[in-house]
Design an enzyme around this catalytic site. Structure first.
Site, PDB file in Angstrom:
ATOM      1  N   GLY A  40       0.828  -1.204   0.000  1.00  0.00           N
ATOM      2  CA  GLY A  40       0.000   0.000   0.000  1.00  0.00           C
ATOM      3  C   GLY A  40       0.859   1.250   0.000  1.00  0.00           C
ATOM      4  N   HIS A 266     -21.125   8.753   5.579  1.00  0.00           N
ATOM      5  CA  HIS A 266     -20.851  10.192   5.592  1.00  0.00           C
ATOM      6  C   HIS A 266     -22.108  10.958   5.185  1.00  0.00           C
ATOM      7  CE1 HIS A 266     -18.965  14.015   4.892  1.00  0.00           C
ATOM      8  NE2 HIS A 266     -17.781  13.547   5.219  1.00  0.00           N
ATOM      9  N   SER A 284     -17.049  17.318   0.927  1.00  0.00           N
ATOM     10  CA  SER A 284     -16.326  17.327   2.204  1.00  0.00           C
ATOM     11  C   SER A 284     -17.123  17.886   3.382  1.00  0.00           C
ATOM     12  CB  SER A 284     -15.062  18.160   2.044  1.00  0.00           C
ATOM     13  OG  SER A 284     -14.504  18.421   3.300  1.00  0.00           O
ATOM     14  N   ARG A 330     -20.482  12.686  12.142  1.00  0.00           N
ATOM     15  CA  ARG A 330     -21.072  12.134  10.917  1.00  0.00           C
ATOM     16  C   ARG A 330     -22.222  11.170  11.168  1.00  0.00           C
ATOM     17  NH1 ARG A 330     -15.328  11.325   7.790  1.00  0.00           N
ATOM     18  NH2 ARG A 330     -15.053  13.548   7.498  1.00  0.00           N
ATOM     19  N   GLU A 425      -6.147   2.967   7.530  1.00  0.00           N
ATOM     20  CA  GLU A 425      -7.552   2.549   7.574  1.00  0.00           C
ATOM     21  C   GLU A 425      -7.687   1.031   7.678  1.00  0.00           C
ATOM     22  OE1 GLU A 425     -10.005   4.526   4.648  1.00  0.00           O
ATOM     23  OE2 GLU A 425     -11.755   3.291   5.132  1.00  0.00           O
ATOM     24  N   LEU A 441      -6.557  10.950   8.107  1.00  0.00           N
ATOM     25  CA  LEU A 441      -5.236  11.352   7.591  1.00  0.00           C
ATOM     26  C   LEU A 441      -4.256  11.436   8.751  1.00  0.00           C
ATOM     27  CD1 LEU A 441      -6.239  14.092   4.981  1.00  0.00           C
ATOM     28  CD2 LEU A 441      -6.116  11.620   4.710  1.00  0.00           C
TER      29      LEU A 441
HETATM   30  C1  LIG Z   1     -13.617  11.100  -0.839  1.00  0.00           C
HETATM   31  C2  LIG Z   1     -12.902  10.953   0.460  1.00  0.00           C
HETATM   32  C3  LIG Z   1     -12.473  12.069   1.157  1.00  0.00           C
HETATM   33  C4  LIG Z   1     -11.817  11.944   2.367  1.00  0.00           C
HETATM   34  N1  LIG Z   1     -11.414  13.066   3.026  1.00  0.00           N
HETATM   35  C5  LIG Z   1     -10.746  12.947   4.209  1.00  0.00           C
HETATM   36  C6  LIG Z   1     -10.283  14.098   4.900  1.00  0.00           C
HETATM   37  O1  LIG Z   1     -10.473  15.230   4.471  1.00  0.00           O
HETATM   38  N2  LIG Z   1      -9.633  13.909   6.067  1.00  0.00           N
HETATM   39  C7  LIG Z   1      -9.390  12.683   6.593  1.00  0.00           C
HETATM   40  O2  LIG Z   1      -8.778  12.571   7.646  1.00  0.00           O
HETATM   41  N3  LIG Z   1      -9.812  11.566   5.929  1.00  0.00           N
HETATM   42  C8  LIG Z   1     -10.468  11.671   4.760  1.00  0.00           C
HETATM   43  N4  LIG Z   1     -10.887  10.539   4.105  1.00  0.00           N
HETATM   44  C9  LIG Z   1     -10.464   9.222   4.589  1.00  0.00           C
HETATM   45  C10 LIG Z   1      -9.007   8.980   4.168  1.00  0.00           C
HETATM   46  O3  LIG Z   1      -8.805   9.474   2.873  1.00  0.00           O
HETATM   47  C11 LIG Z   1      -8.623   7.509   4.173  1.00  0.00           C
HETATM   48  O4  LIG Z   1      -9.061   6.898   5.342  1.00  0.00           O
HETATM   49  C12 LIG Z   1      -7.117   7.368   4.100  1.00  0.00           C
HETATM   50  O5  LIG Z   1      -6.607   8.113   3.021  1.00  0.00           O
HETATM   51  C13 LIG Z   1      -6.704   5.915   3.973  1.00  0.00           C
HETATM   52  O6  LIG Z   1      -5.310   5.879   3.808  1.00  0.00           O
HETATM   53  P1  LIG Z   1      -4.545   4.503   3.801  1.00  0.00           P
HETATM   54  O7  LIG Z   1      -3.110   4.838   3.545  1.00  0.00           O
HETATM   55  O8  LIG Z   1      -4.874   3.738   5.009  1.00  0.00           O
HETATM   56  O9  LIG Z   1      -5.143   3.685   2.568  1.00  0.00           O
HETATM   57  P2  LIG Z   1      -5.361   4.078   1.002  1.00  0.00           P
HETATM   58  O10 LIG Z   1      -5.056   5.483   0.698  1.00  0.00           O
HETATM   59  O11 LIG Z   1      -6.707   3.550   0.670  1.00  0.00           O
HETATM   60  O12 LIG Z   1      -4.260   3.224   0.271  1.00  0.00           O
HETATM   61  C14 LIG Z   1      -4.388   1.837   0.112  1.00  0.00           C
HETATM   62  C15 LIG Z   1      -3.190   1.360  -0.659  1.00  0.00           C
HETATM   63  O13 LIG Z   1      -3.170  -0.049  -0.614  1.00  0.00           O
HETATM   64  C16 LIG Z   1      -3.010  -0.580  -1.903  1.00  0.00           C
HETATM   65  N5  LIG Z   1      -3.668  -1.881  -1.914  1.00  0.00           N
HETATM   66  C17 LIG Z   1      -4.923  -2.191  -1.489  1.00  0.00           C
HETATM   67  N6  LIG Z   1      -5.127  -3.519  -1.611  1.00  0.00           N
HETATM   68  C18 LIG Z   1      -3.991  -4.043  -2.121  1.00  0.00           C
HETATM   69  C19 LIG Z   1      -3.594  -5.353  -2.477  1.00  0.00           C
HETATM   70  N7  LIG Z   1      -4.387  -6.410  -2.291  1.00  0.00           N
HETATM   71  N8  LIG Z   1      -2.358  -5.516  -3.022  1.00  0.00           N
HETATM   72  C20 LIG Z   1      -1.516  -4.453  -3.200  1.00  0.00           C
HETATM   73  N9  LIG Z   1      -1.838  -3.201  -2.848  1.00  0.00           N
HETATM   74  C21 LIG Z   1      -3.060  -3.007  -2.321  1.00  0.00           C
HETATM   75  C22 LIG Z   1      -3.610   0.445  -2.840  1.00  0.00           C
HETATM   76  O14 LIG Z   1      -3.044   0.282  -4.101  1.00  0.00           O
HETATM   77  C23 LIG Z   1      -3.182   1.734  -2.131  1.00  0.00           C
HETATM   78  O15 LIG Z   1      -1.862   2.052  -2.530  1.00  0.00           O
HETATM   79  C24 LIG Z   1     -11.576  10.665   2.900  1.00  0.00           C
HETATM   80  C25 LIG Z   1     -12.011   9.542   2.213  1.00  0.00           C
HETATM   81  C26 LIG Z   1     -12.694   9.676   1.023  1.00  0.00           C
HETATM   82  C27 LIG Z   1     -13.213   8.464   0.351  1.00  0.00           C
END
Ligand SMILES: Cc1cc2nc3c(=O)[nH]c(=O)nc-3n(C[C@H](O)[C@H](O)[C@H](O)COP(=O)(O)OP(=O)(O)OC[C@H]3O[C@@H](n4cnc5c(N)ncnc54)[C@H](O)[C@@H]3O)c2cc1C
Length: 637
Positions: A40, A266, A284, A330, A425, A441
């Site tokens: 990820g 949301h 947002s 939310r 997440e 974030l």
């Molecule tokens: C539209 C939207 C707006 C948001 N706005 C906010 C905000 O303003 N503030 C806030 O705090 N949060 C916000 N969130 C929530 C936040 O964006 C996410 O919770 C956070 O970015 C998740 O980050 P992460 O690094 O855990 O995972 P992600 O960013 O989801 O990254 C997952 C990674 O894992 C990889 N991956 C997944 N499965 C596999 C697999 N099987 N094999 C290889 N790679 C894999 C993907 O390729 C990716 O690189 C928002 C969410 C959404 C949907």
């Protein structure tokens, strides 16, 4: 299995410092001897990869997309919380900690949340040093705005593109490590299994999504940063590739899954507008700083919103929750919108929408101020709906957005398999039953930049890690299993598309395990999910082959996992006979229709073990002890 969260002793404010001191260290010269896999490249994975490589570890980083920059984190809009108290409005580490525990309806681990609040300030310093263009006030200081569930302004932001800017920062740090040879980047790879040797996570099996080849990768530890599983609902605000596969395969190898039924809906998304839609768009939460939520008082009032006078409008959030108004958390805002629509007061063609109105704010501050704050969001809304939100209120409705559940982790962010760490997440750790806005974030970057660099050292320094290669029988077996599953998927040759089954699964989950739930509906959903799963394995049709780029095959694998995982969500919801945060069981509500917790019986994390039979997972309980915060009925009035 006895769950040990490994929460350090001592006063809550000193736990993390003390723990960091007590953790074993890996000598700087020895770090290069350790190989670490990071799956990820969102904010959690990108920051972890960069930070670990900077320390000297050999890192291999994987992602599904063609570039780490396309991870779902890029979509995050509104901001990131920190307890800097720059506006001098009464914030503190303690308040951020308290708001987060309360916001999560007292179903998160106190020690983890306190650490998150402590680290939040370092994240902002770190990101500013990276050059993240956070919004600034006239005097040049970093600006803050408010988000739900808090009465202070603590959210740092870069217009409506905060995730994008933070991800570019993490990506720059990652790229530096790629250039110096400490990170080997493997994009376009999907992790399809975790390889466990002698109880330790020692590698992964991935499919190269371009040429279809199955690859084996060995390491001394595996870090999953694979994001949330909101797409089990088919329609969500998540990126199309977001999935549960990596977490679920790890679960099947022995990692316990915690609180899977805790989903966040949301309140402010663009409503569903057609049956061929595959994605929902978030507006947002920051918009609720200035936008006012309302519905017509009279359900039969069909006038255009601009022609409905003040006296005929019902600003239901402001009325019901005078202290927090439009900035209630939310879960509360979503349920209130549903309540209004259930009473027939919903607007738009479907009746499943409420207004989010900026007329007062534009009149008060001027259009240019509103445009500076939210310009890109307004533009996005207009592009999708064809309506100009500067002139007419937005129409919004709740949608699936985030998943608080995830793989169970201890205080070190290690799961129930040694050497398997889970960040961002993908883990369950900090948000309890409801995440406050702008806290994801914060958590992803806290995990990646500031926690894992310490805790992984503690593990590696104390673990016995015999040298193994990808010829080990565990890799062979795992690869065989992955290959055979792919062959089976391609051989079914039935009549129904994978998307069609996924869509139906999503509807079942939304109807029965969505914004509100009841036992009868959950049982019904369970039966239907089992039927759908059986149909999937008998009747799907997949074009193409496994030897090249085949997105239908990719999706089929993910949906197969969603079909199993959905049942776990249902079982978890059934096992929690209370309401809390995003889990609202209609049988447990207060007179005001708020969630009614049962602290005596359910003040715990529910962690599920895979037993070989998807319908019979084993339940484990991590009791939650609240020593610093009093358990109260959450009130935002
Ligand atoms: C539209 C939207 C707006 C948001 N706005 C906010 C905000 O303003 N503030 C806030 O705090 N949060 C916000 N969130 C929530 C936040 O964006 C996410 O919770 C956070 O970015 C998740 O980050 P992460 O690094 O855990 O995972 P992600 O960013 O989801 O990254 C997952 C990674 O894992 C990889 N991956 C997944 N499965 C596999 C697999 N099987 N094999 C290889 N790679 C894999 C993907 O390729 C990716 O690189 C928002 C969410 C959404 C949907």
């Amino acid at each position: 299995m006895q769950l040990d969260a490994k929460i350090p002793g001592g006063p809550i404010a000193e736990k993390w410092d003390r723990h960091k001191f007590e953790l074993k260290l890996v000598n700087p010269a020895n770090k290069r001897k350790y190989e670490i896999i990071v799956v990820g490249t969102g904010l959690a994975g990108g920051s972890a990869s960069a930070a670990l490589a900077e320390l000297g570890y050999e890192v291999k980083t994987f992602c599904i997309q063609d570039s780490p920059r396309r991870a779902h984190s890029i979509a995050a809009q509104g901001g990131i919380n920190a307890a800097k108290n720059y506006p001098n409005d009464g914030d503190s580490i303690w308040r951020l900690f308290y708001d987060t525990v309360k916001g999560g309806d007292f179903r998160a681990r106190e020690a983890n949340v306190y650490r998150l609040a402590q680290i939040s300030n370092s994240i902002i310093d770190h990101c500013v040093a990276q050059g993240i263009p956070f919004a600034r006030d006239y005097g040049g200081l970093l600006a803050n705005r408010s988000f739900g569930g808090a009465q202070v302004s603590r959210t740092f932001y870069a217009r409506g593109q905060t995730g994008q800017q933070l991800l570019l920062g993490a990506y720059s740090a990652l790229s530096r490590q790629v250039a110096v040879g400490k990170v080997r980047l493997l994009p376009r790879r999907e992790m399809l299994d975790l390889v466990v040797v002698n109880g330790q996570a020692r590698g992964i099996i991935v499919r190269n999504l371009i040429d279809g080849k199955i690859e084996r990768h060995v390491a001394d530890a595996v870090i999953l940063c694979t994001g949330g599983y909101g797409n089990v609902f088919f329609l969500s605000t998540n990126a199309m590739a977001s999935n549960v596969t990596a977490s679920f395969r790890a679960h099947k190898q022995g990692a316990l899954f915690a609180n899977p039924c805790f989903t966040q809906i949301h309140p402010t998304c663009i409503p569903v507008h057609g049956t061929y839609q595959s994605k929902l768009t978030l507006m947002s939460e920051s918009l609720r700083n200035d936008g006012r939520v309302w519905v017509p008082k009279d359900p039969s009032d069909r006038r255009p919103p601009t022609q409905i006078p003040e006296a005929d409008r019902h600003y239901y959030l402001e009325e019901k929750y005078p202290s927090f108004g439009n900035l209630v958390p939310r879960d509360v805002a979503s349920r209130s919108a549903k309540e209004q629509c259930d009473m027939g007061k919903g607007v738009g063609d479907t009746g499943l929408a409420v207004y989010l109105d900026f007329a007062n704010a534009i009149e008060r501050d001027g259009r240019s101020v509103i445009e500076k704050k939210y310009g890109n969001l307004f533009q996005m809304y207009e592009k999708i709906t064809g309506e100009n939100p500067y002139k007419t209120p937005m129409m919004i409705y709740p949608a699936v957005h985030y998943t608080m559940g995830g793989l169970w982790v201890d205080y070190n962010l290690m799961g129930t398999i040694d050497g398997l760490f889970v960040l961002g997440e993908a883990n369950f750790s900090d948000h309890g039953a409801n995440r406050l806005g702008a806290s994801a974030l914060m958590q992803g970057l806290a995990d990646g930049y500031f926690i894992i660099p310490y805790t992984i050292g503690g593990y590696l320094a104390g673990a016995d890690l015999p040298k193994i290669s990808t010829d080990h029988s565990a890799f062979q077996e795992s690869e065989k299993e992955v290959q055979s599953r792919i062959k089976t998927l391609l051989s079914i040759n039935g009549k129904r598309t994978v998307d069609d089954i996924h869509k139906e699964l999503g509807m079942v989950m939304w109807d029965y395990c969505g914004m509100s739930r009841n036992n009868e509906g959950l049982e019904k959903a369970r039966n239907r999910i089992q039927e759908l799963r059986a149909e999937f394995w008998e009747n799907i049709i997949l074009p193409g082959s496994d030897k090249d780029f085949n997105q239908s095959l990719e999706r089929a694998g993910r949906v197969a996992d969603f079909l199993e995982f959905a049942e776990l969500m249902i079982l978890d919801a059934l096992a929690r006979q209370e309401s809390c945060g995003g889990h609202f069981n209609e049988a447990f509500q207060t007179e005001d229709n708020e969630a009614r917790r049962d602290d005596e019986n359910y003040c715990h994390v529910a962690a599920w073990e895979y037993t070989g039979d998807i319908a019979e997972p084993k339940f484990h309980k991590e009791p939650l002890a609240f020593e610093n915060v009093e358990l109260t009925q959450r009130s935002y009035k």
